[in-house]
Design a protein around this motif. Structure first.
Motif, PDB file in Angstrom:
ATOM      1  N   ARG A  49       0.975  -1.257   0.005  1.00 57.34           N
ATOM      2  CA  ARG A  49       0.067   0.124   0.120  1.00 57.34           C
ATOM      3  C   ARG A  49       0.707   1.188  -0.067  1.00 57.34           C
ATOM      4  NH1 ARG A  49      -5.260   0.123   1.411  1.00 57.34           N
ATOM      5  NH2 ARG A  49      -6.199  -1.894   2.182  1.00 57.34           N
ATOM      6  N   HIS A  50       1.746   1.321   0.778  1.00 60.61           N
ATOM      7  CA  HIS A  50       2.629   2.471   1.231  1.00 60.61           C
ATOM      8  C   HIS A  50       3.846   2.969   0.315  1.00 60.61           C
ATOM      9  CE1 HIS A  50      -0.158   3.555   4.139  1.00 60.61           C
ATOM     10  NE2 HIS A  50      -0.196   2.594   4.606  1.00 60.61           N
ATOM     11  N   ILE A  51       4.500   1.619   0.058  1.00 62.21           N
ATOM     12  CA  ILE A  51       5.663   1.806  -0.839  1.00 62.21           C
ATOM     13  C   ILE A  51       5.643   1.375  -2.248  1.00 62.21           C
ATOM     14  CG2 ILE A  51       7.970   0.738  -1.370  1.00 62.21           C
ATOM     15  CD1 ILE A  51       8.017   0.232   1.775  1.00 62.21           C
ATOM     16  N   TYR A  52       4.614   0.347  -2.733  1.00 58.95           N
ATOM     17  CA  TYR A  52       4.571   0.164  -4.095  1.00 58.95           C
ATOM     18  C   TYR A  52       3.093   0.654  -4.524  1.00 58.95           C
ATOM     19  CZ  TYR A  52       8.186  -3.038  -3.987  1.00 58.95           C
ATOM     20  OH  TYR A  52       9.524  -3.755  -3.859  1.00 58.95           O
ATOM     21  N   ARG A  53       2.405   1.288  -3.610  1.00 58.04           N
ATOM     22  CA  ARG A  53       1.272   2.103  -3.898  1.00 58.04           C
ATOM     23  C   ARG A  53      -0.003   1.227  -4.447  1.00 58.04           C
ATOM     24  NH1 ARG A  53       2.054   6.094  -0.421  1.00 58.04           N
ATOM     25  NH2 ARG A  53       3.728   7.434  -1.281  1.00 58.04           N
ATOM     26  N   GLN A  54       0.023  -0.050  -4.086  1.00 56.09           N
ATOM     27  CA  GLN A  54      -0.952  -1.233  -4.666  1.00 56.09           C
ATOM     28  C   GLN A  54      -2.094  -0.949  -3.531  1.00 56.09           C
ATOM     29  OE1 GLN A  54      -0.587  -3.603  -6.983  1.00 56.09           O
ATOM     30  NE2 GLN A  54       1.000  -2.473  -8.117  1.00 56.09           N
ATOM     31  N   ASP A  55      -3.281  -0.801  -4.027  1.00 56.83           N
ATOM     32  CA  ASP A  55      -4.598  -0.698  -3.172  1.00 56.83           C
ATOM     33  C   ASP A  55      -4.910  -2.348  -3.157  1.00 56.83           C
ATOM     34  OD1 ASP A  55      -4.695   1.990  -2.885  1.00 56.83           O
ATOM     35  OD2 ASP A  55      -5.695   2.099  -5.105  1.00 56.83           O
ATOM     36  N   GLU A  56      -5.836  -2.539  -2.278  1.00 57.04           N
ATOM     37  CA  GLU A  56      -6.527  -4.007  -2.105  1.00 57.04           C
ATOM     38  C   GLU A  56      -7.098  -4.292  -3.591  1.00 57.04           C
ATOM     39  OE1 GLU A  56      -8.495  -5.040   0.969  1.00 57.04           O
ATOM     40  OE2 GLU A  56      -7.463  -3.898   2.563  1.00 57.04           O
ATOM     41  N   ALA A  57      -6.978  -5.484  -3.915  1.00 57.40           N
ATOM     42  CA  ALA A  57      -7.674  -6.088  -5.084  1.00 57.40           C
ATOM     43  C   ALA A  57      -9.098  -5.780  -4.989  1.00 57.40           C
ATOM     44  CB  ALA A  57      -7.542  -7.465  -5.207  1.00 57.40           C
ATOM     45  N   GLU A  58      -9.594  -5.380  -6.137  1.00 53.30           N
ATOM     46  CA  GLU A  58     -11.280  -5.382  -6.497  1.00 53.30           C
ATOM     47  C   GLU A  58     -11.173  -6.116  -7.786  1.00 53.30           C
ATOM     48  OE1 GLU A  58     -12.043  -1.130  -7.718  1.00 53.30           O
ATOM     49  OE2 GLU A  58     -10.695  -0.481  -6.215  1.00 53.30           O
ATOM     50  N   THR A  59     -12.697  -6.391  -8.046  1.00 52.23           N
ATOM     51  CA  THR A  59     -13.171  -7.306  -9.118  1.00 52.23           C
ATOM     52  C   THR A  59     -13.546  -5.927 -10.203  1.00 52.23           C
ATOM     53  OG1 THR A  59     -14.015  -8.900  -7.907  1.00 52.23           O
ATOM     54  CG2 THR A  59     -14.802  -8.870  -9.968  1.00 52.23           C
ATOM     55  N   HIS A  60     -12.879  -6.501 -11.234  1.00 51.17           N
ATOM     56  CA  HIS A  60     -13.232  -5.517 -12.707  1.00 51.17           C
ATOM     57  C   HIS A  60     -13.505  -6.457 -13.786  1.00 51.17           C
ATOM     58  CE1 HIS A  60      -9.970  -3.616  -9.972  1.00 51.17           C
ATOM     59  NE2 HIS A  60     -10.765  -2.313 -10.597  1.00 51.17           N
ATOM     60  N   GLU A  61     -14.334  -5.994 -14.642  1.00 48.61           N
ATOM     61  CA  GLU A  61     -14.716  -6.661 -15.942  1.00 48.61           C
ATOM     62  C   GLU A  61     -14.325  -5.681 -17.081  1.00 48.61           C
ATOM     63  OE1 GLU A  61     -18.209  -9.465 -17.191  1.00 48.61           O
ATOM     64  OE2 GLU A  61     -18.985  -7.712 -16.456  1.00 48.61           O
ATOM     65  N   ILE A  62     -13.419  -6.363 -18.015  1.00 55.30           N
ATOM     66  CA  ILE A  62     -12.974  -5.700 -19.096  1.00 55.30           C
ATOM     67  C   ILE A  62     -13.210  -6.409 -20.286  1.00 55.30           C
ATOM     68  CG2 ILE A  62     -10.823  -5.098 -20.137  1.00 55.30           C
ATOM     69  CD1 ILE A  62      -9.316  -4.884 -17.523  1.00 55.30           C
ATOM     70  N   LEU A  63     -13.506  -5.851 -21.558  1.00 53.20           N
ATOM     71  CA  LEU A  63     -13.588  -6.380 -22.740  1.00 53.20           C
ATOM     72  C   LEU A  63     -12.532  -6.135 -23.586  1.00 53.20           C
ATOM     73  CD1 LEU A  63     -15.728  -8.049 -24.606  1.00 53.20           C
ATOM     74  CD2 LEU A  63     -16.567  -5.942 -25.242  1.00 53.20           C
ATOM     75  N   CYS A  64     -11.697  -6.815 -24.146  1.00 50.53           N
ATOM     76  CA  CYS A  64     -10.319  -6.502 -24.493  1.00 50.53           C
ATOM     77  C   CYS A  64     -10.342  -7.459 -26.015  1.00 50.53           C
ATOM     78  CB  CYS A  64      -9.214  -6.493 -23.866  1.00 50.53           C
ATOM     79  SG  CYS A  64      -8.703  -8.155 -23.020  1.00 50.53           S
ATOM     80  N   ALA A  65      -9.312  -7.064 -26.711  1.00 48.05           N
ATOM     81  CA  ALA A  65      -9.009  -7.591 -28.142  1.00 48.05           C
ATOM     82  C   ALA A  65      -8.434  -9.063 -27.574  1.00 48.05           C
ATOM     83  CB  ALA A  65      -8.209  -6.891 -28.977  1.00 48.05           C
ATOM     84  N   ARG A  66      -8.502  -9.972 -28.311  1.00 48.54           N
ATOM     85  CA  ARG A  66      -7.883 -11.141 -28.195  1.00 48.54           C
ATOM     86  C   ARG A  66      -6.372 -11.423 -28.202  1.00 48.54           C
ATOM     87  NH1 ARG A  66     -11.212 -15.879 -30.912  1.00 48.54           N
ATOM     88  NH2 ARG A  66      -9.438 -16.981 -30.495  1.00 48.54           N
ATOM     89  N   HIS A  67      -5.910 -10.274 -29.070  1.00 51.19           N
ATOM     90  CA  HIS A  67      -4.463 -10.292 -29.061  1.00 51.19           C
ATOM     91  C   HIS A  67      -3.730  -9.903 -27.826  1.00 51.19           C
ATOM     92  CE1 HIS A  67      -5.145  -5.983 -30.404  1.00 51.19           C
ATOM     93  NE2 HIS A  67      -3.984  -6.001 -30.000  1.00 51.19           N
ATOM     94  N   LEU A  68      -4.673  -9.395 -27.054  1.00 54.19           N
ATOM     95  CA  LEU A  68      -3.855  -8.969 -25.609  1.00 54.19           C
ATOM     96  C   LEU A  68      -3.570 -10.044 -24.693  1.00 54.19           C
ATOM     97  CD1 LEU A  68      -5.598  -5.282 -25.073  1.00 54.19           C
ATOM     98  CD2 LEU A  68      -3.323  -5.840 -25.964  1.00 54.19           C
ATOM     99  N   ALA A  69      -4.079 -11.298 -25.012  1.00 56.81           N
ATOM    100  CA  ALA A  69      -4.083 -12.169 -23.993  1.00 56.81           C
ATOM    101  C   ALA A  69      -2.883 -12.502 -23.370  1.00 56.81           C
ATOM    102  CB  ALA A  69      -4.637 -13.627 -24.505  1.00 56.81           C
ATOM    103  N   GLY A  70      -1.716 -12.352 -24.047  1.00 52.78           N
ATOM    104  CA  GLY A  70      -0.311 -12.652 -23.610  1.00 52.78           C
ATOM    105  C   GLY A  70      -0.228 -11.451 -22.263  1.00 52.78           C
ATOM    106  N   GLU A  71      -0.344 -10.410 -22.852  1.00 49.91           N
ATOM    107  CA  GLU A  71      -0.101  -9.037 -21.975  1.00 49.91           C
ATOM    108  C   GLU A  71      -1.211  -9.238 -20.647  1.00 49.91           C
ATOM    109  OE1 GLU A  71       1.008  -5.250 -23.802  1.00 49.91           O
ATOM    110  OE2 GLU A  71       0.985  -6.420 -25.702  1.00 49.91           O
ATOM    111  N   LEU A  72      -2.176  -9.691 -20.948  1.00 54.56           N
ATOM    112  CA  LEU A  72      -2.969  -9.834 -19.702  1.00 54.56           C
ATOM    113  C   LEU A  72      -2.621 -10.814 -18.713  1.00 54.56           C
ATOM    114  CD1 LEU A  72      -6.179  -8.715 -19.056  1.00 54.56           C
ATOM    115  CD2 LEU A  72      -6.844 -10.979 -20.355  1.00 54.56           C
ATOM    116  N   TYR A  73      -2.139 -11.873 -19.334  1.00 57.22           N
ATOM    117  CA  TYR A  73      -1.617 -12.853 -18.256  1.00 57.22           C
ATOM    118  C   TYR A  73      -0.574 -12.423 -17.841  1.00 57.22           C
ATOM    119  CZ  TYR A  73      -5.487 -16.090 -19.653  1.00 57.22           C
ATOM    120  OH  TYR A  73      -6.517 -16.714 -20.027  1.00 57.22           O
TER     121      TYR A  73
END
Length: 136
Positions: A49-73
């Motif tokens: 939270r304080h050094i890497y500035r990462q908030d707690e995980a939330e659930t998100h839904e995204i629609l994206c192009a299939r060619h982004l699969a590698g970057e998504l993973y």
């Protein structure tokens, strides 16, 4: 992590900003006396939270192009649940907003945030503000 008597909260500094550091066996004060540490210290959570500035995980839904699969993973790994929809993927992921936002902005033309509505509105406002800078 450093606690300095009188501040009442944890402080952190980069190592290169420190000199003559020594570990003592006697704490300046008990960790539970510090603001935000009343129930003890979860060091991993504090660092995220304080050094890497990462908030707690939330659930998100995204629609994206299939060619982004590698970057998504690469960005989210096992946090992704993917359902193919023609040329696109509908992705449900549980991740910190800062990471999801970064992914969406990098892949602006090929990824759309569908939910949660509060984050959709927040992102829409940021994009509208940025677009306003480019009016002729």
């Amino acid at each position: 992590l450093v606690s300095i008597s009188g501040y009442g909260k944890l402080l952190h500094y980069p190592c290169e900003a420190m000199s003559e550091v020594a570990q003592t066996l006697v704490p300046v004060r008990n960790i539970t006396e510090l603001a935000g540490c009343e129930n003890g210290l979860d060091a991993r959570d504090y660092v995220m939270r304080h050094i890497y500035r990462q908030d707690e995980a939330e659930t998100h839904e995204i629609l994206c192009a299939r060619h982004l699969a590698g970057e998504l993973y690469a960005a989210f790994g096992a946090a992704c649940e993917v359902r193919e929809e023609g040329e696109h993927m509908r992705v449900t992921l549980n991740a910190p907003w800062i990471s999801v936002r970064r992914f969406l902005l990098v892949h602006l033309k090929h990824a759309t945030l569908l939910s949660p509505d509060t984050r959709v509105g927040q992102l829409r406002g940021e994009l509208a503000g940025a677009l306003a800078c480019y009016t002729s």
